[in-house]
Design a protein around this motif. Structure first.
Motif, short mmCIF file in Angstrom:
data_model
loop_
_atom_site.label_atom_id
_atom_site.label_comp_id
_atom_site.label_asym_id
_atom_site.label_seq_id
_atom_site.Cartn_x
_atom_site.Cartn_y
_atom_site.Cartn_z
N LEU A 198 61.39 24.68 53.43
CA LEU A 198 60.94 25.05 54.77
C LEU A 198 62.13 25.40 55.65
O LEU A 198 63.19 24.77 55.58
CB LEU A 198 60.16 23.90 55.42
CG LEU A 198 58.83 23.53 54.76
CD1 LEU A 198 58.31 22.22 55.32
CD2 LEU A 198 57.80 24.63 54.97
N ARG B 215 57.24 26.74 46.33
CA ARG B 215 57.16 27.99 47.09
C ARG B 215 57.69 29.12 46.21
O ARG B 215 58.89 29.31 46.10
CB ARG B 215 57.95 27.88 48.39
CG ARG B 215 57.59 28.92 49.44
CD ARG B 215 58.18 28.58 50.79
NE ARG B 215 57.49 29.30 51.85
CZ ARG B 215 57.75 29.18 53.14
NH1 ARG B 215 58.68 28.32 53.55
NH2 ARG B 215 57.06 29.87 54.04
N LEU C 69 51.03 23.48 56.82
CA LEU C 69 52.02 24.07 55.93
C LEU C 69 51.82 25.58 55.83
O LEU C 69 50.68 26.07 55.89
CB LEU C 69 51.91 23.46 54.52
CG LEU C 69 52.31 21.99 54.37
CD1 LEU C 69 52.00 21.53 52.95
CD2 LEU C 69 53.78 21.79 54.68
N LEU D 226 59.75 17.34 50.77
CA LEU D 226 59.43 17.19 52.19
C LEU D 226 59.03 15.75 52.45
O LEU D 226 58.24 15.17 51.69
CB LEU D 226 58.29 18.12 52.60
CG LEU D 226 57.76 17.92 54.04
CD1 LEU D 226 58.82 18.32 55.07
CD2 LEU D 226 56.48 18.72 54.26
N GLU E 50 59.84 26.26 60.82
CA GLU E 50 58.62 25.74 60.17
C GLU E 50 58.56 24.23 60.28
O GLU E 50 57.47 23.65 60.46
CB GLU E 50 58.60 26.19 58.71
CG GLU E 50 58.36 27.69 58.56
CD GLU E 50 58.52 28.18 57.14
OE1 GLU E 50 57.84 29.14 56.75
OE2 GLU E 50 59.37 27.61 56.39
N ILE F 165 52.75 27.86 50.35
CA ILE F 165 53.31 26.62 49.82
C ILE F 165 52.22 25.83 49.09
O ILE F 165 51.08 25.74 49.55
CB ILE F 165 53.94 25.77 50.93
CG1 ILE F 165 55.34 26.30 51.26
CG2 ILE F 165 54.02 24.30 50.55
CD1 ILE F 165 56.11 25.49 52.25
#
Length: 423
Positions: free
Chosen positions: A244, A157, A115, A164, A248, A119
């Motif tokens: 993201l 973030r 990651l 995710l 990424e 984050i």
């Protein structure tokens, strides 16, 4: 979300309008599955009122060119998706010999290390802390369901939060063709990896969700899929945002350590024990308070008791407002499961001190109430301490191979004065 079997594709058309979805859920209690199917069908070309429980996606134009695709097939007439969630912590599924508890730990560490540095994984239950879960099902009996390990989390973030989900499985079919409406780009990497990416949105009952995903078809037969959305379960008040970028996500799914053929480093432990669902109501306990209790738990001397990992890693339970940790006791003769659950806003038990064959209740000079319970049919012992502040500490020794831990050890944990709410 994993793709299921596809229906026959229609003839090419200038565009495919919004789709609606029907949702069916079935809970199969015996195996601990929760399975949901989403079935899409094209709407009529004429505008219609939005149906209750509607699901809408962007219009799809066809013919269309997609970067990286020599041929683009027309949109599919119908498509089904399946999702499987687990209520088990068993990683020893013989149908998937490439996967194991230590393999899940190695993959989890690789994913979390991959990651971006800015984050943070939101404070949540073990199942929702980006930890790869057991693979469910038997491929000979549940075709299209199961077969993958999944890791989920809410990511933070800065002042933004989003979700995710990452799955890894072994390929059972050839790489699918490019289909209009299902990907924005197909990337061909030097090592033979193919990555499909998509940046899209959907609306459920008029509420829009932004979504990005990347699917990698890797040379060793692995298929890694990552989906990021602006749906966050954090509840912190942060702005919803997809956490993201596409590149990424591509970096995550192509990480070599996520492949099914990646070796597991020697000495990799088994995954942490899950605190299975508990229903203690009460105020939500934040991460800062849990970390203060972690420091206390880590310092409690448990003479003569060995654990597979130290105490001091409390996480929210899967139900209720408390926090918990479960570890394995490895002391010969006392092998068992040790669980610590801490809740707040709990009522103080009333009534006099009691004692019986399977338990006892006593009130301490400071007003705290200590309840002890023993079950001999399935050897287990539990000590519950409820303080006047409303803090309740429940310590249990269960799944004992011979003898559960003595009450004295359980009380050593539950009565520690440091396990109070910080003022």
């Amino acid at each position: 979300m994993e793709n299921g079997d596809d229906k026959d594709a229609p003839q090419p058309s200038p565009a495919v309008n919004r789709w609606t979805v029907g949702l069916t859920c079935a809970a199969i209690v015996a195996t601990g599955y929760l399975i949901a199917w989403l079935v899409h069908e094209p709407e009529p070309s004429e505008p219609t009122a939005r149906a209750e429980n509607s699901y809408v996606t962007p219009p799809v134009t066809f013919p269309v060119q997609i970067p990286g695709c020599d041929v683009v097939e027309p949109p599919r007439k119908g498509q089904s998706f399946g999702m499987v969630y687990s209520d088990t912590d068993r990683y020893d599924n013989p149908s998937y010999p490439w996967f194991s508890g230590p393999k899940a730990v190695a993959m989890t560490q690789a994913l979390q290390d991959a990651l971006p540095g800015d984050i943070e994984i939101a404070f949540d239950s073990l199942r929702d802390s980006l930890v790869f879960q057991p693979i469910l099902g038997d491929p000979t009996q549940n075709k299209g369901l199961g077969g993958w390990t999944r890791a989920n989390a809410t990511l933070l973030r800065g002042d933004r939060a989003g979700a995710l989900s990452v799955t890894v499985r072994k390929a059972t079919k050839p790489i699918p063709p490019c289909v209009a409406g299902e990907l924005d780009e197909r990337r061909h990497l030097p090592d033979g990896t193919i990555v499909d990416t998509d940046d899209t949105w959907s609306e459920t009952n008029g509420v829009r969700t932004l979504s990005r995903d990347a699917t990698a078809y890797l040379p060793d037969g692995s298929v890694a899929y990552a989906n990021a959305t602006d749906q966050a379960a954090d509840g912190s008040g942060r702005t919803r945002a997809v956490p993201l970028a596409i590149d990424e996500l591509v970096a995550l799914v192509t990480d070599p350590e996520l492949r099914i053929s990646a070796p597991v480093p020697p000495g990799t432990p088994s995954p942490p024990e899950r605190c299975l669902r508990f229903s203690k109501s009460g105020a939500v306990i934040d991460q800062a308070q849990a970390r203060r209790w972690d420091e206390v738990l880590a310092q409690i001397p448990l003479d003569g008791v060995t654990l597979d990992r130290p105490l001091g890693a409390l996480l929210p339970g899967e139900l209720g407002g408390g926090v918990c940790q479960a570890v394995r006791v490895t002391t010969p003769g006392l092998q068992s499961r040790l669980t610590v659950v801490i809740s707040t806003d709990q009522p103080l038990p009333q009534g006099p001190d009691t004692s019986s064959y399977d338990g006892a209740t006593r009130r301490l000079p400071d007003g705290a109430v200590v309840e002890s319970m023993e079950r001999r049919s399935s050897p287990s012992r539990t000590v519950t301490v409820t303080r006047r502040s409303g803090v309740q500490i429940q310590v249990s020794s269960t799944d004992a191979s011979d003898e559960p831990l003595p009450f004295a050890v359980l009380e050593e944990i539950a009565l520690n004065p440091g396990l109070e709410v910080s003022r």
